[in-house]
Write an enzyme that holds these catalytic residues in place. Structure first.
Site, PDB file in Angstrom:
ATOM      1  N   GLU A  83       3.593 -12.371  -3.968  1.00 43.76           N
ATOM      2  CA  GLU A  83       4.497 -13.186  -3.146  1.00 43.76           C
ATOM      3  C   GLU A  83       3.905 -13.383  -1.754  1.00 43.76           C
ATOM      4  O   GLU A  83       3.946 -14.470  -1.176  1.00 43.76           O
ATOM      5  CB  GLU A  83       5.864 -12.492  -3.013  1.00 43.76           C
ATOM      6  CG  GLU A  83       6.645 -12.350  -4.306  1.00 43.76           C
ATOM      7  CD  GLU A  83       6.306 -11.092  -5.112  1.00 43.76           C
ATOM      8  OE1 GLU A  83       5.187 -10.551  -4.939  1.00 43.76           O
ATOM      9  OE2 GLU A  83       7.141 -10.673  -5.911  1.00 43.76           O
ATOM     10  N   CYS A 120       8.623  -7.711  -0.293  1.00 49.42           N
ATOM     11  CA  CYS A 120       8.469  -9.156  -0.503  1.00 49.42           C
ATOM     12  C   CYS A 120       9.765  -9.905  -0.215  1.00 49.42           C
ATOM     13  O   CYS A 120       9.733 -11.036   0.272  1.00 49.42           O
ATOM     14  CB  CYS A 120       7.972  -9.425  -1.919  1.00 49.42           C
ATOM     15  SG  CYS A 120       6.256  -8.928  -2.145  1.00 49.42           S
ATOM     16  N   CYS A 168       9.733  -7.214  -4.924  1.00 43.99           N
ATOM     17  CA  CYS A 168      10.080  -5.893  -4.387  1.00 43.99           C
ATOM     18  C   CYS A 168      10.740  -6.064  -3.010  1.00 43.99           C
ATOM     19  O   CYS A 168      10.807  -7.166  -2.463  1.00 43.99           O
ATOM     20  CB  CYS A 168       8.819  -5.034  -4.263  1.00 43.99           C
ATOM     21  SG  CYS A 168       7.792  -5.453  -2.843  1.00 43.99           S
ATOM     22  N   GLU A 198      -5.428  -5.769  -5.710  1.00 47.26           N
ATOM     23  CA  GLU A 198      -5.449  -4.337  -5.401  1.00 47.26           C
ATOM     24  C   GLU A 198      -6.800  -3.918  -4.824  1.00 47.26           C
ATOM     25  O   GLU A 198      -7.725  -4.725  -4.704  1.00 47.26           O
ATOM     26  CB  GLU A 198      -5.107  -3.545  -6.674  1.00 47.26           C
ATOM     27  CG  GLU A 198      -3.705  -3.886  -7.181  1.00 47.26           C
ATOM     28  CD  GLU A 198      -3.298  -3.132  -8.433  1.00 47.26           C
ATOM     29  OE1 GLU A 198      -4.164  -2.491  -9.054  1.00 47.26           O
ATOM     30  OE2 GLU A 198      -2.110  -3.199  -8.785  1.00 47.26           O
ATOM     31  N   ASN A 215      -1.385 -10.776  -7.122  1.00 47.49           N
ATOM     32  CA  ASN A 215      -1.615  -9.490  -6.459  1.00 47.49           C
ATOM     33  C   ASN A 215      -3.092  -9.130  -6.497  1.00 47.49           C
ATOM     34  O   ASN A 215      -3.812  -9.449  -7.452  1.00 47.49           O
ATOM     35  CB  ASN A 215      -0.734  -8.377  -7.043  1.00 47.49           C
ATOM     36  CG  ASN A 215      -0.857  -8.192  -8.536  1.00 47.49           C
ATOM     37  OD1 ASN A 215      -1.151  -9.130  -9.260  1.00 47.49           O
ATOM     38  ND2 ASN A 215      -0.636  -6.983  -8.993  1.00 47.49           N
TER      39      ASN A 215
END
Ligand code: THU
Ligand code: ZN
Length: 151
Positions: A65, A100, A97, A54, A52
């Site tokens: 993902e 994803c 999530c 950010e 990830n």
């Protein structure tokens, strides 16, 4: 969803877990402090990893993902066979999530694609591993095949 031990995973699944643990170190998550690492094996047996990333904007986050899948797509391969997701948390399962799951659905080789979720403990040791097929995580999900229209 079932829980299993690292030793019960196939050699490919073990490699995915190790690669996901490794790439997780590269995650850029200064806002959530929730680093995610992902590794997947594509239909040509190549492995792609992602983390990830950010942003100070908060809304610009790339999920691990999505990062791994985009990396696969850029090699010219569109379908994945298995995917491992690693987080450091003792709460819940390290499963993708909803967004994803939609993206994995798009690029899954079949509904039997296995999703492996790995929770690391405080010292970054594997705490537990769960596995579930996409058919269980995202039943009746919208997908590319839904766009076909018979005339
Ligand atoms: N995150 C992922 O990378 N994948 C998921 O499916 C769940 C959430 C990231 C986004 C954000 O950087 C952090 O985890 C906390 O939500
Ligand atoms: Zn996500």
């Amino acid at each position: 969803m079932k829980q299993l031990e690292f030793s019960e995973l196939t050699p490919v699944q073990q490699t995915l877990v190790n690669r996901a643990v490794e790439i997780r170190q590269r995650a850029y998550a200064p806002y959530s402090n929730y680093k995610v690492g992902v590794a997947l094996v594509d239909e040509k047996d190549n492995i792609h990893a992602g983390c990830n990333i950010e942003s100070a904007d908060y809304t610009l986050t790339t999920h691990a993902e999505m990062d791994a899948i985009n990396t696969m797509v850029k090699t010219g391969v569109l379908h994945l066979k298995e995917i491992a997701v690693v987080v450091k948390s003792d709460v819940g399962n390290a499963m993708p999530c909803g967004l994803c799951r939609q993206k994995i659905r798009e690029f899954s080789a079949s509904p039997n694609v296995q999703v492996i979720g790995i929770n690391l403990d405080k010292s970054e040791k594997i705490q537990h591993i769960f596995i579930a097929p996409m058919s269980e995580l995202f039943p009746y999900g919208f997908g590319p095949d839904f766009l076909a229209m018979s005339t």
